[in-house]
Write a protein that holds these residues in place. Structure first.
Motif, PDB file in Angstrom:
ATOM      1  N   ASP A   1      49.181  45.147  36.025  1.00 10.79           N
ATOM      2  CA  ASP A   1      49.193  44.845  37.454  1.00 10.79           C
ATOM      3  C   ASP A   1      48.333  43.626  37.777  1.00 10.79           C
ATOM      4  O   ASP A   1      47.462  43.221  37.010  1.00 10.79           O
ATOM      5  CB  ASP A   1      48.650  46.036  38.253  1.00 10.79           C
ATOM      6  CG  ASP A   1      49.441  47.313  38.007  1.00 10.79           C
ATOM      7  OD1 ASP A   1      50.657  47.217  37.757  1.00 10.79           O
ATOM      8  OD2 ASP A   1      48.830  48.407  38.056  1.00 10.79           O
ATOM      9  N   LEU A   2      48.584  43.089  38.964  1.00  9.32           N
ATOM     10  CA  LEU A   2      47.723  42.074  39.568  1.00  9.32           C
ATOM     11  C   LEU A   2      47.167  42.680  40.844  1.00  9.32           C
ATOM     12  O   LEU A   2      47.929  43.139  41.701  1.00  9.32           O
ATOM     13  CB  LEU A   2      48.518  40.816  39.898  1.00  9.32           C
ATOM     14  CG  LEU A   2      47.769  39.702  40.645  1.00  9.32           C
ATOM     15  CD1 LEU A   2      46.677  39.113  39.757  1.00  9.32           C
ATOM     16  CD2 LEU A   2      48.732  38.601  41.089  1.00  9.32           C
ATOM     17  N   THR A   3      45.854  42.737  40.970  1.00 12.06           N
ATOM     18  CA  THR A   3      45.261  43.320  42.168  1.00 12.06           C
ATOM     19  C   THR A   3      44.367  42.311  42.878  1.00 12.06           C
ATOM     20  O   THR A   3      43.607  41.575  42.247  1.00 12.06           O
ATOM     21  CB  THR A   3      44.451  44.595  41.850  1.00 12.06           C
ATOM     22  OG1 THR A   3      43.950  45.165  43.066  1.00 12.06           O
ATOM     23  CG2 THR A   3      43.282  44.316  40.926  1.00 12.06           C
ATOM     24  N   ALA A   4      44.506  42.282  44.200  1.00 12.58           N
ATOM     25  CA  ALA A   4      43.566  41.531  45.020  1.00 12.58           C
ATOM     26  C   ALA A   4      42.316  42.379  45.228  1.00 12.58           C
ATOM     27  O   ALA A   4      42.302  43.587  44.968  1.00 12.58           O
ATOM     28  CB  ALA A   4      44.203  41.194  46.368  1.00 12.58           C
ATOM     29  N   THR A   5      41.257  41.749  45.666  1.00 14.53           N
ATOM     30  CA  THR A   5      40.023  42.441  46.026  1.00 14.53           C
ATOM     31  C   THR A   5      39.599  41.971  47.415  1.00 14.53           C
ATOM     32  O   THR A   5      40.194  41.045  47.976  1.00 14.53           O
ATOM     33  CB  THR A   5      38.883  42.123  45.033  1.00 14.53           C
ATOM     34  OG1 THR A   5      38.443  40.771  45.240  1.00 14.53           O
ATOM     35  CG2 THR A   5      39.333  42.299  43.585  1.00 14.53           C
ATOM     36  N   ASN A   6      38.548  42.592  47.931  1.00 13.27           N
ATOM     37  CA  ASN A   6      37.962  42.086  49.176  1.00 13.27           C
ATOM     38  C   ASN A   6      36.670  41.333  48.855  1.00 13.27           C
ATOM     39  O   ASN A   6      35.689  41.398  49.586  1.00 13.27           O
ATOM     40  CB  ASN A   6      37.723  43.201  50.184  1.00 13.27           C
ATOM     41  CG  ASN A   6      36.697  44.223  49.707  1.00 13.27           C
ATOM     42  OD1 ASN A   6      36.463  44.357  48.498  1.00 13.27           O
ATOM     43  ND2 ASN A   6      36.075  44.940  50.629  1.00 13.27           N
ATOM     44  N   ALA A   7      36.721  40.585  47.752  1.00 11.27           N
ATOM     45  CA  ALA A   7      35.603  39.739  47.322  1.00 11.27           C
ATOM     46  C   ALA A   7      36.067  38.295  47.244  1.00 11.27           C
ATOM     47  O   ALA A   7      37.271  38.013  47.155  1.00 11.27           O
ATOM     48  CB  ALA A   7      35.070  40.203  45.967  1.00 11.27           C
ATOM     49  N   LEU A   8      35.110  37.380  47.246  1.00  8.82           N
ATOM     50  CA  LEU A   8      35.406  35.953  47.157  1.00  8.82           C
ATOM     51  C   LEU A   8      35.318  35.504  45.705  1.00  8.82           C
ATOM     52  O   LEU A   8      34.442  35.929  44.958  1.00  8.82           O
ATOM     53  CB  LEU A   8      34.414  35.152  47.998  1.00  8.82           C
ATOM     54  CG  LEU A   8      34.294  35.560  49.464  1.00  8.82           C
ATOM     55  CD1 LEU A   8      33.202  34.742  50.149  1.00  8.82           C
ATOM     56  CD2 LEU A   8      35.621  35.395  50.186  1.00  8.82           C
TER      57      LEU A   8
END
Length: 524
Positions: A408-415
């Motif tokens: 998978d490819l996951t986004a985060t809520n980090a920069l």
């Protein structure tokens, strides 16, 4: 979110939540701005982008906030949400080009209506702020700009597939007018060992290429200095090269640095894996490509300089490229938005509080040779660098941190952390690092060399994972990242304005090592 648990099982789901802090997923919401699901491909593999954006992307308000510290209150007016609006507005100009001019090759390219509209968006705001604007016409001698293409393959098992994510890499050779067909051969990552025993002469050579870490730098390219797989295939007589980009999903990729003697394209991992699976079953695959690239010569363009006067003729020089591929939200709408916000911040101050003049150079050909800088009589050659106290290149200041997570490819809520460079005296370079750190901007331990030349003390930061891809959407350019970066930029500018040009340059400018006087964070 429910399909994650269905897919991985309850136990794996709990491991996933532990990795990302239990409860963070509760704030995930469907994207609300401009990312679409991308092409409807034949088969999908894992969670990927852009097709799964609705379950993967965080809202701006879900990113942790790095608040101002004591002594940083002067930068409260620098507003990430306002810059995000600029990013979205500039993306809409690119989308208009896609919808009205060319649905395949789109963005803001030099000399196009979209190019002029993007620059006008900037200059309208500069004029509103009372700045002076000057334009400098020149000619782009040539440009690479495909008109149309189609790619697909047939298999010995009877399948006939149109590749919907195929995209030519800049510099690629065109096909003959009648197109080009060749039998496909898979060579893995394309290391020298992968070619042993493989017949590639006259074939469509398929290479699996990983982001390192992305955008333009991928493992098959010579730029990465890893495998030189693309150029090896060309040297061994390949008819064409297809890079399967190792990013889960159905994205479209334009990494630049294409092969110049044979056609060279990318496809998404979804479509590349379906091709791989057929080859793995022993099916014979015949690949077909039609790629039309008409000559494009003597393109009339211009670069622009906007000036905000200060108390002296010494300058803070900001360089901003205005061209982009696809929506270009990070590359370089975010840099353009940063320039506008810095102009707003300093224009709101009385002239007496601007010790040096601020100049903003907007140029339209960063992805097209940087002719404005490098030509005879161009910016590099004719600008009065002796009065420039600081040169700041504004490129890609904010991007969401993404992770590969098994399939998978996951986004985060980090920069994301950033590439960076500071070039000047030890005192200057350490100050730049300290201010980036104090405003919450994380950097690489490995430093870049300077952008746009070593003519003056300079610094820059660059995010470089999703640029040059169809994933470069506003949803992956967090307002929080814009705010942190641009506040840091303003703080650096203000500290530069307390130093003389000799103090900024140091004893031996420019340093022999392009990475600067102090290398990386060592000794900071």
């Amino acid at each position: 979110m429910r399909h994650w648990l269905d897919r991985m099982g309850m136990a794996a789901g709990f491991v996933f939540f532990a990795l990302f802090a239990f409860g963070a997923w509760l704030s995930i919401a469907p994207a609300s701005a401009q990312m679409d699901r991308g092409p409807q491909v034949e088969k999908t593999y894992g969670i990927g982008l852009p097709r799964d954006h609705a379950s993967q992307l965080f809202r701006d308000e879900d990113y942790p906030v790095f608040g101002l510290k004591a002594g940083q209150e002067a930068y409260r007016d620098i507003d990430g949400a306002r810059m995000k609006k600029d990013v979205i507005a500039l993306s809409k100009i690119s989308l208009k080009h896609r919808d009205t001019v060319n649905k395949q090759m789109w963005g803001r390219f030099p000399g196009t209506v979209a190019d002029r509209e993007g620059v006008q968006y900037m200059t309208d705001e500069f004029r509103r702020l009372g700045m002076t604007i000057k334009s400098f016409p020149y000619v782009l001698p040539k440009d690479w700009r495909p008109e149309s293409w189609s790619a697909g393959y047939t298999s010995s098992a009877g399948a006939r597939i149109d590749l919907l994510t195929a995209f030519p890499i800049s510099g690629s050779a065109a096909t003959p007018a009648q197109g080009l067909s060749a039998e496909a051969v898979w060579v893995g990552i394309g290391a020298e060992a992968d070619f042993i025993g493989r017949e590639v002469k006259g074939r469509a050579v398929v290479i699996y290429s990983t982001f390192v870490p992305g955008g333009r730098s991928h493992s098959a390219s010579d730029r990465s200095r890893l495998f030189n797989a693309n150029s090896r295939a060309q040297a061994l007589g390949a008819a064409m090269v297809i890079n399967v980009m190792a990013v889960p999903g159905n994205g479209v990729f334009q990494p630049e640095d294409g092969l110049t003697k044979i056609p060279h394209i990318t496809v998404s991992q979804d479509e590349g894996f379906a091709l791989r699976d057929r080859l793995g079953k022993g099916e014979k695959i015949t690949f077909t490509l039609n790629l039309t690239i008409p000559p494009l010569l003597n393109v009339p363009v211009e670069y622009t300089i906007a000036t905000l006067p200060g108390m002296s003729e010494e300058e803070i020089n900001l360089q901003i490229h205005t061209d982009n591929y696809f929506q270009g939200a990070t590359d370089n709408n975010s840099g353009m938005a940063a320039g506008l916000e810095l102009a707003r911040h300093y224009a709101a101050l009385p002239k007496e509080r601007r010790p040096r003049t601020l100049t903003f150079i907007l140029f339209p050909d960063h992805h097209h040779g940087e002719v404005a800088h490098r030509m005879k009589g161009g910016i590099d050659q004719t600008y009065d660098w002796s009065r420039v106290a600081l040169k700041l290149t504004l490129e890609h200041p904010s991007e969401t941190l993404l992770y590969m997570y098994n399939a998978d490819l996951t986004a985060t809520n980090a920069l994301s952390a950033v590439r960076w460079n500071a070039l000047g005296s030890v005192e200057f370079e350490r100050m730049v690092f300290n201010q980036l750190r104090d405003f919450g901007v994380s950097v690489y331990g490995v430093e870049d060399t300077p952008k746009n030349g070593n003519f003056a003390p300079s610094f820059h930061i660059i995010n470089h994972v999703i640029y040059h891809t169809s994933l470069d959407n506003p949803e992956l350019v967090p307002a929080e990242g814009m705010q942190r970066s641009v506040r840091a930029f303003a703080s650096i500018i203000d500290r530069v304005n307390t130093m003389t040009i000799p103090q900024l340059r140091g004893a031996n400018f420019p340093p022999k090592d392009g990475r600067g006087t102090v290398l990386g964070p060592i000794g900071m």
